[in-house]
Structures are given as C-alpha cells and as structure tokens.
Enzyme design. Structure first.
Site, PDB file in Angstrom:
ATOM      1  N   CYS A 111      16.778  29.914 -28.076  1.00 47.20           N
ATOM      2  CA  CYS A 111      16.617  30.070 -26.663  1.00 47.20           C
ATOM      3  C   CYS A 111      17.919  30.734 -26.555  1.00 47.20           C
ATOM      4  CB  CYS A 111      16.667  28.669 -26.053  1.00 47.20           C
ATOM      5  SG  CYS A 111      16.927  28.516 -24.397  1.00 47.20           S
ATOM      6  N   HIS A 134      15.265  24.166 -34.884  1.00 44.38           N
ATOM      7  CA  HIS A 134      15.598  24.348 -33.479  1.00 44.38           C
ATOM      8  C   HIS A 134      14.709  25.614 -33.235  1.00 44.38           C
ATOM      9  CE1 HIS A 134      18.690  24.733 -30.273  1.00 44.38           C
ATOM     10  NE2 HIS A 134      18.365  26.113 -30.105  1.00 44.38           N
ATOM     11  N   ASP A 135      14.017  25.948 -31.949  1.00 42.82           N
ATOM     12  CA  ASP A 135      13.451  27.029 -31.751  1.00 42.82           C
ATOM     13  C   ASP A 135      14.577  27.967 -30.710  1.00 42.82           C
ATOM     14  OD1 ASP A 135      11.387  26.723 -33.360  1.00 42.82           O
ATOM     15  OD2 ASP A 135      10.405  25.561 -31.488  1.00 42.82           O
ATOM     16  N   ARG A 172       9.650  29.194 -26.188  1.00 46.99           N
ATOM     17  CA  ARG A 172       8.444  28.692 -26.763  1.00 46.99           C
ATOM     18  C   ARG A 172       7.579  29.681 -27.151  1.00 46.99           C
ATOM     19  NH1 ARG A 172       6.978  25.186 -21.339  1.00 46.99           N
ATOM     20  NH2 ARG A 172       9.082  24.123 -21.282  1.00 46.99           N
ATOM     21  N   ASP A 220       2.794  26.259 -24.081  1.00 46.53           N
ATOM     22  CA  ASP A 220       3.814  26.298 -25.226  1.00 46.53           C
ATOM     23  C   ASP A 220       2.777  27.217 -26.431  1.00 46.53           C
ATOM     24  OD1 ASP A 220       5.393  25.955 -27.914  1.00 46.53           O
ATOM     25  OD2 ASP A 220       6.012  24.250 -26.903  1.00 46.53           O
ATOM     26  N   ARG A 229       4.477  27.801 -29.602  1.00 46.62           N
ATOM     27  CA  ARG A 229       5.332  27.842 -30.846  1.00 46.62           C
ATOM     28  C   ARG A 229       4.570  27.641 -32.174  1.00 46.62           C
ATOM     29  NH1 ARG A 229      10.203  24.337 -28.693  1.00 46.62           N
ATOM     30  NH2 ARG A 229       8.519  23.430 -27.425  1.00 46.62           N
TER      31      ARG A 229
HETATM   32 ZN   LIG Z   1      16.683  26.399 -23.857  1.00 45.32          ZN
END
Ligand SMILES: [Zn+2]
Length: 424
Positions: free
Chosen positions: A253, A250-251, A297, A335, A337
C-alpha cells in the site's frame, strides 16, 4: 506524426523477420519437471532471449521490469546479448531445500530453486545456457522511525544482536520474482489450464501468444510484481516448528506504507508487525514479514484513488457500510489479491507453523491454514495505532469477518460517517 516526419534516430534491432512463437523448434531447450525433488531433476528455467533455442518458459525475467529491459534494448542502452555476471551474488543464507519444494501442488507461483541457480545449474551455465536467478537473498539493517520511537518509549530494548542501540534492526531479506507453473495455478483457482491460458492471453490484449500456441511450455514468467521477505533472526529457524515464529503477510500500500496516508492501517500495522518480529526474535524466536507487490488489493493505485473519491463523495459521507460497495462499483470486485498464491512463499521457507500471525485478514488466515500451515495466536492491530480516518476501513473489515478480539461493529455503527471529507 506526418508522412514527412524524419524517421526516429533510435537504434534498430537486427534486420530480418520478427520471430513469432507458435512453433517449438527448440530442440536445445532443457526439459522442466516441476516439483522434482532435486534441482538437477527439475531442470533450469530459461527465460532469457539471448539464445531463443534454449528458452523453456513463456515470458521474460524480472516481472514487470522486463518491459523496462525491453525499453533499454530499444533505446540502445542495453545490449540484448548481455549476460549477467553472477560472481559473488550467491545468497547470504541457504534456504532449503525443504520437503514442501517437491510436494505436489505446494508451490506453483515461484521457483524454489530460484536463488541457487548458479550452484545447482553450474554445468548448464558452463555449457552456455543463460540461466537467471529469480530469487536473491542478502543482509540489511532497517531503520524505521516507529522502531526508534518504540525504543524511546521503552517498548523495545536494543540487544546488539537483533536490534542495535542506534535503532537499526538486523535482517536477512530476499526478493522473489513470480514464476507460475500454469497447471498448478489453474488447479489452485479451480479452472482448467486451457481456460487459464486463454484468459491470460485475451485479457492482457494478446500479450503472450505462447500461452495459447505452446501448451508444451508450462511455466510462465508473468509481468507482475513479486514479493520481498524480511527475516528477523536466523532464517533456518523458520522451518523449525519448535522455534516461535511471528509473521505478517503484508500487501503493498504505497500511499500508507511509504507516504504515511492516514486513510488505512497499512503502515501502522506493518511497523507494529516489525516491532512484534523484533520482540519475538529477541525471545529466541524468529520473525518474518512477507511483503507482496499487490497494490490496492491488486486493483492498482488509480482504481484505489478513484474509490477514495467515491467513498468520500457518497451521500451520507464515508461509512463502513459503503466501504466494500464503493470498491465494487469502480472495480467490479472487492478484491483481486487472491491469497490462494500467498502461502507458496511460506512453503519455500519450510514453514509448518506460525505461532503468532500479525494479521486480522480472514482471507490470509484461511489461505495459510488451507495450505496446511498451522496458526497459533492471531495478533490484531492495537486500537491506538488506528488513524481516525482509517476507522471506516477497520470497522468494515471487522464486520466482514476479519479477526478481532473485541466487539464486531453492528449495523447502526457501520452507518455512521467516520471518514474525513475530501477537503477536511
Ligand atoms: Zn493501505
């Protein structure tokens, strides 16, 4: 400030010249053999400034927080000579070593020995080298309203082992700071090491001259966020391909994960993954959430909020069709990431197979299987967990190739404005 302004009262550092970093002269720095099969052969990473002659890396410890440390020293709140007392800080669970730790090119963005420095480098520590862990492993209870609700609705059942009757889930968690082996990072991105070093130097405004002046220093502690992992079940089971592994990468946020913003699916997907991890661990498997600090991102939250405005003010309203284009207009890319580095943490944990990957991202999936890790089932976010305003994001992603077991939205569908207006 006028010429008559009083000089600041802040404490001054030691008098004398500023030491530039163009010349090595560090005869006392221990050698590093990245990827060696034992910690002793690999050698310790010394990124502290307490004794500059011992330094064998570029940058400072603690990722982006290294700047706060400098601020604390400048303000006189912290002695630059302070050394960490590592008494009782050892990991609660031993992770590795695994064969992946010494497989060439497998791990280039973290130090696999980072949790065990007090043990592996005890002789060097005793000899006066200031060696800092870059990984810490501990235990926790996590309590989330979505998990409590899942218990209330009968989807989850406390077992007193993985999930307590009060709704707390038992986890082992680890915090990991970024440690880049520059030749390996360059190879991962298909550029030369010289080009990577020069670009890192120039595009950070010349922040680390050693990147271009000290080609003998191959390890860089970049001033960026690291990652945190949460393990449900026994950590050693992660490396056993016969034990069912449920995992989400999971990135970060912040808007959704912490504050519950409904424009994306981040928090609902994260809590759904935690629910799946708990269920998996209760079936005798193990669960893993790997949480990377790559906000928006990796474009940062300011860019992200600018894009939200651009999406919602565009002619025709907020549509999936315009979703990626609006990000590209503001940031220049869709993006940043770079999932290329993400599988390193999976190698650190000894993972060779993920039975259930709780993610729809094709970029994450491609990076994981590209790293030689098998993926069984892919688990999408259930439709009922998608907030109405996040329909734009999920439709755009499915049209762009994200995994979905259902129909992919067509061109007409993508043109429909589905997002709320700014003042709705
Ligand atoms: Zn989000």
């Amino acid at each position: 400030m006028s010429a008559e302004a009083p000089s600041p009262a802040a404490p001054q550092g030691p008098a004398g010249h500023i030491r530039l970093t163009s010349h090595s002269g560090a005869d006392d720095a221990p050698p590093i053999q990245w990827g060696a099969s034992t910690g002793t052969e690999r050698g310790p990473l010394v990124g502290t400034t307490t004794n500059r002659r011992h330094r064998n890396v570029i940058g400072a410890h603690s990722g982006s927080y290294g700047v706060y440390r400098a601020l604390a020293v400048a303000a006189g709140a912290l002695s630059r000579e302070h050394r960490a007392d590592l008494t009782n800080t050892a990991p609660t669970d031993v992770i590795g070593p695994y064969p992946q730790w010494s497989r060439p090119g497998a791990i280039v963005s973290l130090d696999p020995w980072g949790a065990m420095v007090a043990d592996v480098f005890s002789a060097e520590l005793a000899a006066g080298h200031d060696i800092r862990p870059t990984i810490a492993v501990t235990k926790a209870h996590v309590i989330l309203p979505e998990i409590t609700e899942a218990i209330d609705r009968g989807r989850l059942h406390p077992d007193g082992r993985v999930l307590l009757p009060g709704g707390a889930a038992l986890v082992t968690k680890a915090a990991i700071e970024p440690v880049w082996y520059l030749p390996g990072v360059a190879e991962r991105f298909g550029c030369s090491e010289a080009h990577l070093r020069r670009t890192l130097f120039e595009e950070t405004g010349g922040m680390y001259p050693e990147l271009v002046t000290r080609s003998d220093l191959e390890v860089f502690l970049p001033p960026i966020g690291g990652q945190t992992i949460y393990i449900f079940g026994a950590p050693r089971d992660l490396a056993d391909p016969s034990v069912e592994l449920t995992a989400r990468v999971h990135d970060e946020c912040n808007g959704s994960d912490v504050f519950g913003s409904d424009i994306c699916t981040c928090r609902p997907y994260l809590t759904h993954a935690i629910e799946e991890c708990i269920l998996g661990a209760q079936r005798g498997g193990v669960g893993l959430i790997s949480y990377s600090r790559k906000e928006g991102r990796a474009l940062g939250e300011v860019t992200k909020f600018l894009v939200y405005n651009a999406r919602k003010r565009q002619e025709g309203g907020d549509t999936a069709e315009g979703y990626f284009a609006r990000t590209e207009c503001v940031a220049g890319v869709q993006d940043m990431r770079f999932q290329e580095l993400m599988p390193d943490v999976l190698h650190w944990l000894g993972i060779t197979r993920i039975h259930r990957l709780v993610s729809m991202s094709n970029m994450k999936y491609d990076a994981i299987i590209g790293a030689g890790i098998e993926v069984g089932e892919r688990v999408n976010i259930p439709d009922e967990l998608i907030p109405p305003d996040a329909r734009v994001e999920i439709d755009a992603k499915m049209a762009a190739g994200y995994f979905t077991p259902g129909p992919v939205p067509d061109a007409d569908e993508l043109k429909k404005p589905k997002g709320r207006g700014l003042h709705g």
